[in-house]
Design an enzyme around this catalytic site. Structure first.
Site, mmCIF file in Angstrom:
data_model
loop_
_atom_site.group_PDB
_atom_site.id
_atom_site.type_symbol
_atom_site.label_atom_id
_atom_site.label_comp_id
_atom_site.label_asym_id
_atom_site.label_seq_id
_atom_site.Cartn_x
_atom_site.Cartn_y
_atom_site.Cartn_z
ATOM 1 N N SER A 62 45.890 3.945 21.221
ATOM 2 C CA SER A 62 46.480 3.835 22.558
ATOM 3 C C SER A 62 46.897 2.416 22.946
ATOM 4 O O SER A 62 47.632 2.252 23.918
ATOM 5 C CB SER A 62 45.501 4.357 23.603
ATOM 6 O OG SER A 62 45.540 5.753 23.629
ATOM 7 N N LYS A 65 50.514 1.788 23.326
ATOM 8 C CA LYS A 65 51.271 2.231 24.516
ATOM 9 C C LYS A 65 51.789 1.055 25.335
ATOM 10 O O LYS A 65 52.805 1.152 26.023
ATOM 11 C CB LYS A 65 50.379 3.114 25.401
ATOM 12 C CG LYS A 65 49.982 4.435 24.738
ATOM 13 C CD LYS A 65 48.866 5.115 25.506
ATOM 14 C CE LYS A 65 48.437 6.415 24.855
ATOM 15 N NZ LYS A 65 47.253 7.005 25.471
ATOM 16 N N TYR A 189 55.674 8.472 18.267
ATOM 17 C CA TYR A 189 54.397 8.248 18.956
ATOM 18 C C TYR A 189 53.230 8.233 17.952
ATOM 19 O O TYR A 189 52.371 7.356 17.996
ATOM 20 C CB TYR A 189 54.196 9.315 20.043
ATOM 21 C CG TYR A 189 52.837 9.238 20.700
ATOM 22 C CD1 TYR A 189 52.538 8.223 21.617
ATOM 23 C CD2 TYR A 189 51.831 10.146 20.389
ATOM 24 C CE1 TYR A 189 51.280 8.131 22.198
ATOM 25 C CE2 TYR A 189 50.574 10.064 20.966
ATOM 26 C CZ TYR A 189 50.307 9.055 21.866
ATOM 27 O OH TYR A 189 49.044 8.953 22.435
ATOM 28 N N TYR A 240 41.359 4.092 31.027
ATOM 29 C CA TYR A 240 41.294 5.505 31.444
ATOM 30 C C TYR A 240 40.346 5.708 32.611
ATOM 31 O O TYR A 240 40.308 4.888 33.509
ATOM 32 C CB TYR A 240 40.949 6.401 30.255
ATOM 33 C CG TYR A 240 41.921 6.181 29.139
ATOM 34 C CD1 TYR A 240 43.257 6.508 29.318
ATOM 35 C CD2 TYR A 240 41.547 5.591 27.954
ATOM 36 C CE1 TYR A 240 44.180 6.287 28.326
ATOM 37 C CE2 TYR A 240 42.474 5.359 26.953
ATOM 38 C CZ TYR A 240 43.777 5.712 27.159
ATOM 39 O OH TYR A 240 44.700 5.479 26.195
ATOM 40 N N VAL A 258 41.397 4.779 20.528
ATOM 41 C CA VAL A 258 40.348 5.550 19.869
ATOM 42 C C VAL A 258 40.083 5.095 18.429
ATOM 43 O O VAL A 258 39.159 5.581 17.788
ATOM 44 C CB VAL A 258 40.598 7.087 19.899
ATOM 45 C CG1 VAL A 258 40.536 7.630 21.309
ATOM 46 C CG2 VAL A 258 41.907 7.447 19.223
#
Ligand code: DON
Length: 316
Positions: A62, A65, A189, A240, A258
């Site tokens: 992530s 991103k 992605y 998050y 992760v």
């Protein structure tokens, strides 16, 4: 600094046992959960302070991103991005998407949750592999490391098992939120998540953002304001559903993945990269959170900790 980093690693090593290596992507389950590495990037290029398994490679997941968001903003201008994706923090897990199915909801909450990230990746201009190459190129630039590549095994594993990501992408496509070939977008992605780095690369990416995103030109926003926006976004959405507590306890704009990485934007043009693959229930590195908490407390890096400022003012 290295002595301090080694000490902080040892103080937090026990937290590994509270976590679990991500296994929903089978190739990630192979990570060695004993590994812990930290790098702090100082203000100038040559200054890197590392300890532990700092040269261990892991995938960005992530953390990518942040980079795809920047590429999409460079390609489209800032207004077009926020027309399609929100800028709101969320208390939902990173892979939640049920709210997107509500009739009046047409925007993912922010670009750092999976749905928002898949959408921003779809906005990157280019066909086939071009979108991915742009993300890889910017990653290399931010980390000052032309050798960064991606892990083919992790990429294929994500592609094979990415039903949740596939579901949210097709849902966004059915609502005309996401344009273009859905499988192509997902492919990019999955590949961007599989970009491989070590903690030195992460620390330098943090420093790049802290130092003001040099060389990034985006329509509708100055470079300084983009750096401020990015830090605010990381601060409110980067960890998050743990983001609010993390903001208080750590107080550093950060992004987790992760794969076990945490990239932190330290004040005054500095950055930090941490790796430890055992994750807590929010998908954040268990020992990594302990390490950054102790480091920011001991060095007064929390942006709400005025003692650092006091020291700096006193020395003038
Ligand atoms: O899309 C996924 O599920 C992963 N490739 C990335 C998720 C992730 O890293 C969440 N971070 N904590």
């Amino acid at each position: 600094m290295e002595i301090l980093l080694n000490e902080i690693i040892e103080n937090n090593r026990h937290l590994i046992k509270n976590g679990k290596v991500a296994d929903y992507i089978p190739a990630l389950a192979k990570a060695d959960f004993e590994k812990i590495g930290v790098t702090v990037a100082g203000r100038t290029g040559a200054l890197l302070y590392s300890a532990g398994d700092y040269n261990q490679k892991f995938t960005l997941q992530s953390i990518s991103k942040v980079i795809s968001f920047l590429v999409a903003a460079m390609d489209n201008g800032i207004e077009d991005i926020f027309e399609k994706v929100g800028c709101d923090s969320t208390d939902e897990p990173f892979n939640a998407f049920t709210k997107l199915d509500l009739p009046n909801v047409n925007k993912p909450a922010n670009p750092l949750i999976n749905s928002g990230a898949i959408l921003t990746t779809s906005m990157i201009k280019g066909n086939g592999d071009e979108k991915f190459q742009k993300i890889l190129e910017l990653t290399r630039r931010m980390a000052h490391n032309p050798n960064i590549g991606y892990n083919e095994e992790v990429y294929l594993s994500e592609k094979k098992t990415g039903s949740r990501n596939r579901s949210m992408a097709y849902l966004m496509s059915s609502k005309n939120i996401l344009e273009g070939d859905v499988e192509d977008v997902l492919d990019t992605y999955f590949k961007q998540c599989s970009i491989e780095v070590d903690t030195r690369d992460l620390a330098k990416i943090g420093r790049f953002i802290s130092a003001g995103c040099e060389g990034i030109n985006i329509d509708g926003i100055s470079r300084t304001d983009m750096s401020i926006l990015l830090k605010g976004l990381l601060f409110t959405c980067g960890m998050y559903n743990y983001s609010a507590r993390y903001a208080i306890e750590v107080g550093i704009p950060s992004k987790s993945g992760v794969g076990g990485g945490i990239m932190g934007v330290l004040p005054n043009g500095m950055g930090i990269g941490i790796f430890s693959p055992a994750l807590d229930e929010n998908g954040n590195s268990s020992a990594g959170i302990g390490i950054i908490k102790e480091l920011t407390r001991r060095l007064h890096y929390n942006i709400f900790d005025d003692r650092k400022l006091q020291v700096e003012i006193d020395t003038h």
